[in-house]
Motif scaffolding. Structure first.
Motif, PDB file in Angstrom:
ATOM      1  N   THR A 137      -2.430  -5.179   3.542  1.00  0.00           N
ATOM      2  CA  THR A 137      -1.264  -5.967   3.129  1.00  0.00           C
ATOM      3  C   THR A 137      -1.260  -7.322   3.830  1.00  0.00           C
ATOM      4  O   THR A 137      -1.008  -8.365   3.229  1.00  0.00           O
ATOM      5  CB  THR A 137       0.034  -5.184   3.446  1.00  0.00           C
ATOM      6  OG1 THR A 137      -0.073  -3.893   2.858  1.00  0.00           O
ATOM      7  CG2 THR A 137       1.265  -5.888   2.909  1.00  0.00           C
ATOM      8  N   GLN A 148      13.455   0.246   1.073  1.00  0.00           N
ATOM      9  CA  GLN A 148      12.672  -0.795   0.380  1.00  0.00           C
ATOM     10  C   GLN A 148      13.205  -0.984  -1.042  1.00  0.00           C
ATOM     11  O   GLN A 148      13.329  -2.103  -1.535  1.00  0.00           O
ATOM     12  CB  GLN A 148      11.183  -0.411   0.325  1.00  0.00           C
ATOM     13  CG  GLN A 148      10.461  -0.607   1.651  1.00  0.00           C
ATOM     14  CD  GLN A 148       9.172   0.193   1.767  1.00  0.00           C
ATOM     15  OE1 GLN A 148       8.823   1.000   0.890  1.00  0.00           O
ATOM     16  NE2 GLN A 148       8.446  -0.002   2.851  1.00  0.00           N
ATOM     17  N   VAL A 170      -1.854   1.868   9.077  1.00  0.00           N
ATOM     18  CA  VAL A 170      -3.281   1.792   8.785  1.00  0.00           C
ATOM     19  C   VAL A 170      -3.768   0.371   9.062  1.00  0.00           C
ATOM     20  O   VAL A 170      -3.675  -0.508   8.200  1.00  0.00           O
ATOM     21  CB  VAL A 170      -3.572   2.236   7.337  1.00  0.00           C
ATOM     22  CG1 VAL A 170      -5.063   2.197   7.058  1.00  0.00           C
ATOM     23  CG2 VAL A 170      -3.052   3.647   7.122  1.00  0.00           C
ATOM     24  N   CYS A 182       0.841  -1.196   0.000  1.00  0.00           N
ATOM     25  CA  CYS A 182       0.000   0.000   0.000  1.00  0.00           C
ATOM     26  C   CYS A 182       0.882   1.255   0.000  1.00  0.00           C
ATOM     27  O   CYS A 182       2.001   1.221   0.531  1.00  0.00           O
ATOM     28  CB  CYS A 182      -0.859   0.073   1.252  1.00  0.00           C
ATOM     29  SG  CYS A 182      -1.880  -1.356   1.512  1.00  0.00           S
ATOM     30  N   GLY A 183       0.336   2.335  -0.517  1.00  0.00           N
ATOM     31  CA  GLY A 183       0.983   3.647  -0.401  1.00  0.00           C
ATOM     32  C   GLY A 183       2.397   3.647  -0.951  1.00  0.00           C
ATOM     33  O   GLY A 183       2.682   3.147  -2.047  1.00  0.00           O
ATOM     34  N   THR A 184       3.295   4.213  -0.173  1.00  0.00           N
ATOM     35  CA  THR A 184       4.688   4.336  -0.583  1.00  0.00           C
ATOM     36  C   THR A 184       5.331   2.970  -0.845  1.00  0.00           C
ATOM     37  O   THR A 184       6.125   2.819  -1.775  1.00  0.00           O
ATOM     38  CB  THR A 184       5.449   5.096   0.522  1.00  0.00           C
ATOM     39  OG1 THR A 184       5.024   6.457   0.479  1.00  0.00           O
ATOM     40  CG2 THR A 184       6.940   5.038   0.343  1.00  0.00           C
ATOM     41  N   ALA A 185       4.978   1.994  -0.036  1.00  0.00           N
ATOM     42  CA  ALA A 185       5.559   0.653  -0.211  1.00  0.00           C
ATOM     43  C   ALA A 185       5.159   0.086  -1.574  1.00  0.00           C
ATOM     44  O   ALA A 185       5.947  -0.604  -2.240  1.00  0.00           O
ATOM     45  CB  ALA A 185       5.092  -0.253   0.920  1.00  0.00           C
ATOM     46  N   VAL A 189       5.389  -5.823   0.840  1.00  0.00           N
ATOM     47  CA  VAL A 189       6.307  -4.745   1.235  1.00  0.00           C
ATOM     48  C   VAL A 189       5.561  -3.855   2.226  1.00  0.00           C
ATOM     49  O   VAL A 189       4.448  -3.404   1.949  1.00  0.00           O
ATOM     50  CB  VAL A 189       6.752  -3.906   0.017  1.00  0.00           C
ATOM     51  CG1 VAL A 189       7.841  -2.912   0.428  1.00  0.00           C
ATOM     52  CG2 VAL A 189       7.245  -4.798  -1.114  1.00  0.00           C
ATOM     53  N   SER A 190       6.168  -3.617   3.384  1.00  0.00           N
ATOM     54  CA  SER A 190       5.481  -2.806   4.391  1.00  0.00           C
ATOM     55  C   SER A 190       6.477  -2.234   5.392  1.00  0.00           C
ATOM     56  O   SER A 190       7.280  -2.983   5.951  1.00  0.00           O
ATOM     57  CB  SER A 190       4.454  -3.666   5.135  1.00  0.00           C
ATOM     58  OG  SER A 190       3.818  -2.920   6.145  1.00  0.00           O
ATOM     59  N   ALA A 221      -2.699   8.576   8.748  1.00  0.00           N
ATOM     60  CA  ALA A 221      -2.034   7.917   9.881  1.00  0.00           C
ATOM     61  C   ALA A 221      -0.907   7.083   9.312  1.00  0.00           C
ATOM     62  O   ALA A 221      -0.937   6.696   8.145  1.00  0.00           O
ATOM     63  CB  ALA A 221      -3.001   7.028  10.627  1.00  0.00           C
ATOM     64  N   LYS A 222       0.083   6.840  10.127  1.00  0.00           N
ATOM     65  CA  LYS A 222       1.240   6.121   9.616  1.00  0.00           C
ATOM     66  C   LYS A 222       0.977   4.635   9.444  1.00  0.00           C
ATOM     67  O   LYS A 222       1.425   4.013   8.503  1.00  0.00           O
ATOM     68  CB  LYS A 222       2.422   6.319  10.569  1.00  0.00           C
ATOM     69  CG  LYS A 222       3.670   5.639  10.075  1.00  0.00           C
ATOM     70  CD  LYS A 222       4.860   6.516  10.199  1.00  0.00           C
ATOM     71  CE  LYS A 222       6.018   6.006   9.395  1.00  0.00           C
ATOM     72  NZ  LYS A 222       5.982   6.430   7.994  1.00  0.00           N
ATOM     73  N   THR A 233       0.018  -3.092   8.267  1.00  0.00           N
ATOM     74  CA  THR A 233      -1.047  -2.575   7.408  1.00  0.00           C
ATOM     75  C   THR A 233      -2.068  -3.687   7.128  1.00  0.00           C
ATOM     76  O   THR A 233      -1.718  -4.738   6.581  1.00  0.00           O
ATOM     77  CB  THR A 233      -0.444  -2.031   6.114  1.00  0.00           C
ATOM     78  OG1 THR A 233       0.499  -1.036   6.478  1.00  0.00           O
ATOM     79  CG2 THR A 233      -1.501  -1.428   5.209  1.00  0.00           C
TER      80      THR A 233
HETATM   81  C1  G6P Z   1      -0.085   4.680   5.312  1.00  0.00           C
HETATM   82  C2  G6P Z   1       1.103   5.606   5.462  1.00  0.00           C
HETATM   83  C3  G6P Z   1       1.979   5.541   4.218  1.00  0.00           C
HETATM   84  C4  G6P Z   1       2.408   4.101   3.971  1.00  0.00           C
HETATM   85  C5  G6P Z   1       1.201   3.169   3.871  1.00  0.00           C
HETATM   86  C6  G6P Z   1       1.627   1.716   3.888  1.00  0.00           C
HETATM   87  O1  G6P Z   1      -0.936   5.149   4.334  1.00  0.00           O
HETATM   88  O2  G6P Z   1       0.659   6.929   5.669  1.00  0.00           O
HETATM   89  O3  G6P Z   1       3.130   6.335   4.406  1.00  0.00           O
HETATM   90  O4  G6P Z   1       3.150   4.031   2.786  1.00  0.00           O
HETATM   91  O5  G6P Z   1       0.342   3.347   4.999  1.00  0.00           O
HETATM   92  O6  G6P Z   1       2.215   1.438   5.129  1.00  0.00           O
HETATM   93  P1  G6P Z   1       3.220   0.279   5.404  1.00  0.00           P
HETATM   94  O7  G6P Z   1       3.534   0.389   6.864  1.00  0.00           O
HETATM   95  O8  G6P Z   1       2.505  -0.997   5.062  1.00  0.00           O
HETATM   96  O9  G6P Z   1       4.412   0.485   4.543  1.00  0.00           O
END
Ligand code: G6P
Length: 610
Positions: free
Chosen positions: A357, A409, A607, A302-305, A348-349, A604-605, A354
Motif C-alpha cells: 500500500t 473503514q 505485512v 490490501c486484504g480487508t482494507a 486504506v490501511s 501476520a497482521k 503495509t
Molecule cells: C494483512 C492482515 C489483514 C489486513 C491486510 C492489510 O494481510 O492480515 O487483516 O487486511 O494485511 O493490512 P492494513 O494494515 O494495510 O489494513
C-alpha cells in the motif's frame, strides 16, 4: 511483520519486560521468538521456534540479571521457521546481537563478500545474519559507528535492534521503511515495532522516521539522521487506554474486537461531526476546487482494507459523481496505472505500514496524484506520507483477522462520500441530513446485529465440518461477501470462495452440489428478487443456503435453509451491519475446529514485506 522490542533501564528485569512486550507484538508474526540480554558483561541469547510460550518454557528456571536487551517475534521470510533461523543473530565472537524486521535485498552479495573477505561462517539461512556480521566487522569500540557503516551497505526495507556487550548500556534501533518507535520512560527507555508492546510502561513516544537511528540508554534517547545530525522530535502522547490492547475478559482478541464495533463506529462518526451535524475534516484540506478538479479516484489497499474500498466505491461514485476504481496495492504498483494531477488516490490501511500500500501510494504521488489515506494507526508511514489523513477510531486492533478496522473503514468511506457530495453540490442538504441521521443510528443497530451471536454459535456447530463454503451477494453485498469469505478462510482454514451472485452461473455454479454450504447476502431492497432467484439456482443443485437479510424481508425464508436477520436500514448502509454476523460465524466455526483464532497459520497482521 516481525516484532522488535528493546529495553534499557533500571526499572525491573529486561527479560520480563521484553518478553511481555513480545507477547503484545505476537500478532506481527509467531514463527519463532528470542531474546538477547546483557548480563554482568556477558551477552546471553535464547531463541526457540514456535510461539513465545516455547521460549518461556526454554528459559524457565533461568535468572538473568539484566537491564539491557532486545527481543524478536518472527514471521519467516528467508529460511523456514527453526531455532537456527530465529532471531537474535549474533556475531562470531558472541558479542553483538541483532534483531530485524523486513528484508535485506542484497544479502546474497553481502554474504559472499563477508565469506570471501572476512572468512565468516554463516549459521543460518536468514538475510539478517549479514547485518550482525557487518556490524561486527566494522566495530572498533563504538556501536553507533559500526551500525552506521553496516547500514550504508544494506538495501531493502527494514528496522533493526542491536546490542553489544562491549558497549553494554545502550540499545540501538534503525528504521528504513519498516516501523519503529521509541518509548520515553522514567529510568528506562524502549524501542519497539508498535505501541502495544510498551503501552504498559510508557504513554509518551517518539515516532522514528525513515533512515534514522535511535540510541536508547536508561536515561536518554537520541535520534540521528544518516549524516549523524541529532534530530529533534516532538513527543507523541498515546491516548488509548492500556486496556484497549488487552483481552478484557474475552477468550480471544477477535471476539472482543467484534464487540467493540458499535463503539468504533460511534467514535469514527462523531469525531467528524460538529454540533450542527456538519462534517469537519480536520487534517484534510480538500476544497470544492480540489474536488471539482478530480476526474478519477483510485482506492488502493490490501486484504480487508481492499474489501472496504469495494463497498466505498458505491457511495463515493453516487455522492461525489467521480468514477472510482478499486485495486489491490500489489497489482496497482506494477501496472503503470494512468494517474495524474487530476487523480485522487485513497489509500486504506489499518496499520498504515503495509508495504504494498505504501509503495502504491508513493507511485501515485510521483505521478502527481493527491493522496488521502484512511488509516487506523496514528503516525504510521501511510499517514505520514499522505497529503490528507482520515483517521479511523477503531482503537488498537490486535487479532490478525481484521473486524473493527473494517467497519470503521466503511464508516470513513460514507463520511468522505458525504463530505465530497455536499462540498461539490452533487447531493442536496435534505439528502445529506437524512443520510447523517441514518448513519447516527448505525452504532445502536450494530449492537442489535451482535445479538445474532447465540444463534450463529448454533449454526457453527452444524457447519464446522464442511470443507467448502461459498458466499454470494449483489452490489455492496458482493463486497461484503468477499470480506465474509476472507474471515472464514483465514481463521478456520475452510476453503471459502466469494463471488458476485449474478456471475455464479458463468462457471462457479459447477462446484455446487448436494449440501454445499452457500451464504447468500440479500440485504439490498432493489436487488432482493434477483438474489432470491440466485438462491433458487443453487438450491436447485442441492445447496444448503444460509440467507442474510434485513428484518421484515422474510420472503427469503421460503428458499433459504436458515436465515440471519440484521436491523432495517437504508440499502447503502447494510454493509456496516451485515458483516457482523459473518465475522461471528467465522469466529465460532474456527472455534469449533479448534483453530488458533487470533494467530492463524502463515499470516501476520502487519505485512511490511512485498
Ligand atoms: C494483512 C492482515 C489483514 C489486513 C491486510 C492489510 O494481510 O492480515 O487483516 O487486511 O494485511 O493490512 P492494513 O494494515 O494495510 O489494513
Amino acid at each position: 511483520m516481525c516484532g522488535i522490542v528493546g529495553y534499557a533501564g533500571s526499572v525491573g528485569n529486561a527479560k520480563d519486560i521484553i518478553i511481555d512486550g513480545l507477547k503484545r507484538l505476537e500478532y506481527r508474526g509467531y514463527d519463532s521468538s528470542g531474546v538477547a540480554l546483557i548480563c554482568n558483561g556477558k551477552l546471553e541469547v535464547r531463541k526457540r521456534v514456535g510461539r513465545i510460550a516455547n521460549l518461556e518454557e526454554l528459559i524457565k528456571g533461568e535468572t538473568f540479571d539484566s537491564k539491557v536487551g532486545i527481543g524478536h517475534t518472527r514471521w519467516a521470510t528467508h529460511g523456514a521457521p527453526s531455532d537456527a533461523n530465529s532471531h537474535p543473530h549474533t556475531s562470531p565472537d558472541g558479542s553483538i546481537a541483532v534483531v530485524h524486521n523486513g528484508i535485506i535485498e542484497n544479502y546474497v552479495e553481502l554474504k559472499e563478500w563477508l565469506i570471501k573477505e572476512h572468512g565468516i561462517t554463516f549459521r543460518s539461512e536468514v538475510d539478517t545474519e549479514v547485518i550482525v556480521h557487518l556490524i561486527s566487522v566494522f566495530f572498533e569500540g563504538n556501536l553507533e559507528d559500526a551500525v552506521f557503516k553496516a547500514i550504508a551497505m544494506l538495501r531493502g526495507a527494514f528496522s533493526i535492534g542491536v546490542v553489544c556487550k562491549n558497549d553494554p548500556d545502550k540499545v540501538i534501533g534503525f528504521r528504513r521503511n519498516a516501523p519503529m518507535i521509541a518509548g520515553i520512560g522514567k529510568g528506562c527507555n524502549f524501542i519497539a515495532s508498535d505501541i502495544p508492546a510498551i503501552l504498559k510502561h510508557v504513554r509518551e513516544i517518539y515516532l522514528i522516521e525513515n533512515n534514522e537511528m535511535v540510541v536508547i540508554t536508561k536515561d536518554d534517547i537520541k535520534i540521528y539522521d544518516m549524516d549523524r545530525n541529532e534530530m529533534h522530535r516532538d513527543i507523541f502522547h498515546v491516548t488509548w487506554d492500556a486496556e484497549s490492547a488487552e483481552k478484557g475478559g474475552y477468550e480471544h482478541f477477535m471476539l472482543k474486537e467484534i464487540h467493540e464495533q458499535p463503539k468504533g463506529l460511534y467514535d469514527t462518526l462523531h469525531r467528524r461531526l460538529d454540533e450542527n451535524d456538519m462534517i469537519k475534516l480536520d487534517g484534510i484540506n480538500l476544497t470544492k476546487e480540489h474536488l471539482e478538479n478530480f476526474n478519477k479516484i483510485y482506492i488502493v489497499a490490501c486484504g480487508t482494507a481492499y474489501h472496504a474500498g469495494l463497498v466505498g466505491k458505491f457511495t463515493i461514485e453516487k455522492m461525489a459523481h467521480i468514477p472510482v476504481e478499486v485495486e489491490v496495492a500489489s497489482e496497482f504498483r506494477y501496472r503503470d496505472p494512468f494517474v495524474d494531477d487530476k487523480t485522487l488516490f485513497i489509500a486504506v490501511s489499518q496499520s498504515g505500514e503495509t508495504s504494498d500500500t505504501l509503495e502504491a501510494l508513493r507511485e501515485a504521488k510521483r505521478k502527481g496524484a493527491r493522496v488521502l489515506s484512511v488509516v487506523n494507526v496514528v503516525g504510521s508511514s501511510v499517514a505520514r506520507e499522505s497529503d490528507d489523513v482520515f483517521y479511523t477510531w477503531a482503537g488498537p486492533e490486535i487479532a490478525v483477522a481484521s473486524t473493527k478496522a473494517y467497519t470503521t473503514q466503511l464508516m470513513s468511506m460514507y463520511i468522505i462520500a458525504l463530505y465530497m457530495g455536499i462540498t461539490k453540490g452533487t447531493i442536496d442538504k435534505a439528502y445529506y441530513e437524512e443520510f447523517i441521521k441514518d448513519l447516527k443510528a448505525i452504532p445502536e443497530k450494530a449492537k442489535a446485529a451482535l445479538a445474532t451471536e447465540p444463534s450463529l454459535q448454533v449454526f457453527a456447530r452444524e457447519l464446522y465440518k464442511n470443507e467448502h463454503v461459498f458466499f454470494i451477494g449483489r452490489g455492496p453485498d458482493a463486497g461484503v461477501s468477499y470480506e465474509g469469505s476472507l474471515k472464514l478462510k483465514e481463521i478456520s482454514y475452510i476453503n471459502s470462495f466469494a463471488i458476485a451472485a449474478g456471475e455464479l452461473k458463468h462457471g462457479t455454479i459447477a462446484l455446487i452440489e448436494k449440501d454445499t454450504v452457500v451464504v447468500a447476502l440479500a440485504t439490498q431492497d432493489k436487488l432482493y428478487e434477483k438474489m432470491l432467484s440466485n438462491i433458487q439456482e443453487v438450491k436447485a443443485r442441492g445447496a444448503y443456503v444460509i440467507g442474510l437479510a434485513k428484518e421484515g424481508n422474510d420472503k427469503i425464508e421460503k428458499q433459504a435453509d436458515k436465515v440471519i436477520y440484521i436491523p432495517e436500514c437504508r440499502d447503502e448502509l447494510t454493509p456496516l451491519l451485515s458483516v457482523i454476523p459473518l465475522q461471528i460465524l467465522a469466529y465460532y466455526i474456527a472455534k469449533e475446529r479448534g483453530c488458533d483464532i487470533d494467530k492463524p497459520k502463515n499470516l501476520a497482521k502487519s505485512v511490511t514485506v512485498e
